[in-house]
Write an enzyme that holds these catalytic residues in place. Structure first.
Site, PDB file in Angstrom:
ATOM      1  CD  GLN A   1      20.934  51.136  36.917  1.00  0.00           C
ATOM      2  OE1 GLN A   1      20.794  51.632  35.799  1.00  0.00           O
ATOM      3  NE2 GLN A   1      21.083  49.840  37.100  1.00  0.00           N
TER       4      GLN A   1
ATOM      5  CG  ASP B   1      35.107  40.167  43.171  1.00  0.00           C
ATOM      6  OD1 ASP B   1      35.942  39.246  43.238  1.00  0.00           O
ATOM      7  OD2 ASP B   1      34.080  40.092  42.472  1.00  0.00           O
TER       8      ASP B   1
ATOM      9  CD  GLU C   1      51.635  39.324  46.466  1.00  0.00           C
ATOM     10  OE1 GLU C   1      50.462  39.449  46.819  1.00  0.00           O
ATOM     11  OE2 GLU C   1      52.131  38.238  46.150  1.00  0.00           O
TER      12      GLU C   1
ATOM     13  CG  ASP D   1      32.717  37.246  45.840  1.00  0.00           C
ATOM     14  OD1 ASP D   1      32.828  36.017  45.992  1.00  0.00           O
ATOM     15  OD2 ASP D   1      31.805  37.765  45.166  1.00  0.00           O
TER      16      ASP D   1
ATOM     17  CG  HIS E   1      31.044  41.051  40.348  1.00  0.00           C
ATOM     18  ND1 HIS E   1      31.980  40.238  39.744  1.00  0.00           N
ATOM     19  CD2 HIS E   1      29.970  41.080  39.512  1.00  0.00           C
ATOM     20  CE1 HIS E   1      31.496  39.793  38.597  1.00  0.00           C
ATOM     21  NE2 HIS E   1      30.279  40.285  38.430  1.00  0.00           N
TER      22      HIS E   1
ATOM     23  CG  LEU F   1      24.980  50.365  41.187  1.00  0.00           C
ATOM     24  CD1 LEU F   1      23.838  50.592  42.155  1.00  0.00           C
ATOM     25  CD2 LEU F   1      25.441  48.916  41.253  1.00  0.00           C
TER      26      LEU F   1
END
Length: 735
Positions: A481, A506, A544, A576, A710, A735
């Protein structure tokens, strides 16, 4: 033919379920002669015309008596009104004594108690009829509803009976009233009313105490308890005005809590025991669904309604051929063996062992890093840092000895002060170690590092890193990571196109009213899809995202140009979080925004573009038939016919291996395909992109850029509440 009638009630009736019951209770002989009567709110659908185009009938339900006027609206063929099929099946389930919860139906009589816990699980079903490439099909999926044995009254006693405590504990959740098996949402706790409060019933005033005694033979134990308020959804009348919301008063003592709290979801033992009821194997799931279909076919009232509409429900699922992508592999660093070390992903599409045994593809170089921790965890931190440095070197990650700061206590202020005091511009990473999970402290560290100091950060929990038996595997994951947060890469995939780019999009809504939202766009900016450039756009009050999307994508193409030396020839966009109703909007707006970004970069620039909507919250299931048994299909299984939509280019992909329950495929809808890219290659590249998420050594449910987007918007919306500094956006800092 389908005959549609509008329904007018006098007096008016707010509850949709009550309206349906009243229509079905009409005893008039000419009305009863019509076998296919299916009410739905303010409309009635029949398979034969009523004798009169407009008629008034008398109906009664309990003590309620109303006049029901039916007026013919129009006629159509059944095949042209697919929604009627779903209304028919909702009506069938209502006749099976199932209760409706948010358009799904559950069977409280078949509830099973969870041993060792004060709760039970109600089985239920999700149904949907649609015209697909294979014809008219009924999709059935099993569902479950968790109902606790704890009453709302018991809950109030445990959390405290102040209004704020009671409101926080129950408002917004659903409760079930066992005396009539109704599920309702709680909107308010009304402390000014209790069970001695009176209301008008049949022209006389009656208290709640007397009502439940007479109607249900229930004696309420605490007359002074406050009442719960449940309000019906706002309904518009024929004049377009919003009708007054119906308000239902509920007694906490008679209401049982449904669903799970966050604390319950963190309880490993509880979730393990619940999984025995909710995570069904393919064979068991199909057995339950067959039993449901057989029940429909065997009940005379359900069979009669199907026959009236000329429908027959088969009891076996359809068997169709599918394809599978095999021999997929990922590319690790070759070290002295060459530039790459290809590793087959195997039947399960997982390669955890390969992550520890191979060198990373790109070394992120951890040359200067700071570890901040409570002083009492000195030994744990020393042991973990030593283990992690060994794993880093084995994985080909350059690492130096960290600078450590021991804190007198674990307050947020101590962490903030220490990080600021020891920060330098050449610092690669800040590592904060916590002894407990406190959101405000975590948010402070992330906000400080992402917006003010502009340095990647890693937060660890001492419980995770203190177990000597697990320390090695944890150190590998932490090292991996950290490497990608520094701009490194763990592995890559094989790309059949020169100058290929993928984007993931997303949206995260920061509040329930959706007044503040964050749109995340993550793009690969090198040929191997190992380097990523992530940007966030803030939307407020329905603003928008088109202008922001155009500017961000244009900057990502420019970033790709800086890295590779030329703009991408092929761009795959994965969007997504889009429902069926939003697909047209995405096609009209977001695809145009991508094209505007391409033209804004260079008017003569014409890359091949594939724009796909990714739907993971679907109810369709695929099973692998092996002899007479059913199992989960292996990763890479693709189905692009029979259950796909005739008006779209779409496919279902099984992306990952699951060890419990039934695997859920992911549904991909290609809304734009500019270029001569074969469908087979679109599907295979989509599957390969599911292997690029660096937080998991294996394939995941969605393409990696979707998952990155996401994670990005979730951190921004949940933890830092502002856009991160642009200087950190060329690394996977979230992450």
């Amino acid at each position: 033919m389908v005959y549609q009638y509008s329904i007018t009630f006098n007096p008016s009736v707010d509850s949709r379920m009550q309206r349906d019951r009243l229509v079905l209770s009409i005893q008039d002989p000419e009305f009863q002669k019509i076998p296919g009567r299916v009410p739905s709110g303010n409309s009635l659908y029949t398979n034969r015309p009523l004798p009169r185009e407009s008629a008034v009938y008398q109906a009664a339900s309990g003590n309620m008596r109303v006049a029901v006027q039916l007026q013919l609206v129009g006629t159509a063929t059944l095949s042209s009104l697919p929604s009627v099929y779903n209304i028919i099946f909702r009506s069938i389930q209502a006749r099976m004594d199932l209760i409706e919860v948010r358009r799904h139906y559950y069977n409280p009589h078949a509830g099973e108690r969870v041993p060792g816990h004060q709760m039970e699980v109600w089985p239920g079903y999700i149904t949907s009829v649609s015209h697909v490439d294979g014809g008219l099909r009924l999709m059935i999926e099993s569902s479950h509803r968790v109902v606790r044995s704890q009453t709302v009254y018991d809950l109030f006693q445990s959390v405290g009976t102040s209004l704020s405590n009671m409101t926080d504990a129950i408002v917004g959740t659903s409760v079930v009233t066992r005396y009539n098996n109704k599920i309702m949402r709680v909107d308010q706790v009304e402390t000014s009313m209790d069970c001695t409060h009176t209301f008008e019933r049949n022209g006389t005033q009656m208290s709640f105490l007397d009502y439940y005694r007479q109607a249900y033979n229930i004696e309420i134990q605490d007359p002074q308890q406050p009442l719960l308020i449940s309000r019906s959804k706002p309904v518009r009348g024929k004049d377009g005005k919003t009708l007054e919301q119906r308000q239902i008063c509920l007694v906490p003592e008679l209401c049982y809590v449904t669903g799970l709290t966050d604390a319950m979801r963190r309880d490993f033992r509880l979730m393990r025991d619940l999984a025995k009821f909710t995570k069904l194997s393919p064979d068991r799931r199909l057995m339950e669904l067959r039993k449901f279909v057989q029940t429909i076919n065997n009940r005379p009232e359900c069979r009669q309604l199907l026959d009236a509409w000329g429908l027959r429900l088969l009891e076996e699922p359809e068997v169709v051929p599918a394809r599978r992508f095999v021999n997929e592999r990922v590319l690790f660093g070759g070290g002295g063996r060459g530039p790459f070390a290809p590793v087959p992903v195997g039947q399960t599409s997982e390669f955890k062992r390969a992550l520890a045994d191979n060198r990373v593809l790109i070394d992120g170089k951890l040359l200067k890093w700071l570890v901040v921790y409570p002083a009492r965890e000195e030994r744990t931190i020393a042991s973990f840092c030593e283990t992690m440095m060994k794993k880093c070197r084995a994985m080909g990650i350059t690492v130096a000895q960290p600078s450590t700061v021991a804190l007198p206590n674990d307050s947020s202020g101590q962490y903030q002060q220490a990080i600021k005091q020891h920060f330098t511009t050449d610092l690669n990473l800040v590592c904060a170690v916590f002894t407990s999970q406190r959101e405000e402290r975590y948010n402070m560290v992330k906000r400080l590092c992402c917006t003010e100091l502009v340095v990647p950060s890693q937060c660890l929990w001492t419980k995770t890193i203190s177990d000597p038996k697990k320390m090695g595997s944890v150190a590998v994951n932490v090292a991996a990571q950290i490497n990608v947060k520094l701009g490194g890469a763990l592995w890559g995939i094989e790309i059949p196109y020169d100058r290929f780019m993928m984007l993931g999009i997303d949206v995260y809504h920061a509040d329930k009213a959706r007044t503040t939202s964050y749109t995340g766009i993550v793009a690969s900016v090198d040929q191997a899809c190992t380097r990523w450039y992530s940007r966030v756009a803030t939307q407020r009050h329905g603003q928008e995202i088109l202008d922001s999307m155009r500017v961000i994508v244009q900057s990502q193409i420019a970033k790709y140009m800086q890295t590779v030396g030329a703009p991408p020839n092929v761009i795959f966009v994965f969007r997504d979080g889009v429902s069926d109703k939003q697909i047209g909007e995405v096609q009209q707006q977001e695809v145009k925004a991508i094209y505007a970004a391409i033209r804004g970069y260079d008017p003569s620039y014409r890359p091949k573009l594939v724009f796909m909507v990714v739907q993971k919250r679907i109810n369709q299931r695929l099973f692998l038939l092996q002899g007479n048994n059913f199992s989960n299909p292996p990763p890479g299984t693709v189905l692009d016919h029979s259950i796909t939509r005739p008006e779209m280019m779409d496919f279902f992909l099984v992306p990952q291996h699951v060890t419990q329950g039934t695997v859920t495929p992911t549904h991909y809808i290609v809304v734009e395909c500019a270029g001569d890219i074969p469908v087979d290659e679109i599907q295979q590249l989509t599957f390969r992109s599911c292997h690029l998420y660096y937080n998991w050594a294996g394939s995941i449910r969605v393409p990696a850029p979707c998952q990155y987007a996401h994670k990005l918007v979730y951190m921004v919306g949940q933890n830092i509440a502002t856009e991160p500094a642009e200087a950190i956006c060329d690394r996977l800092f979230y992450l």
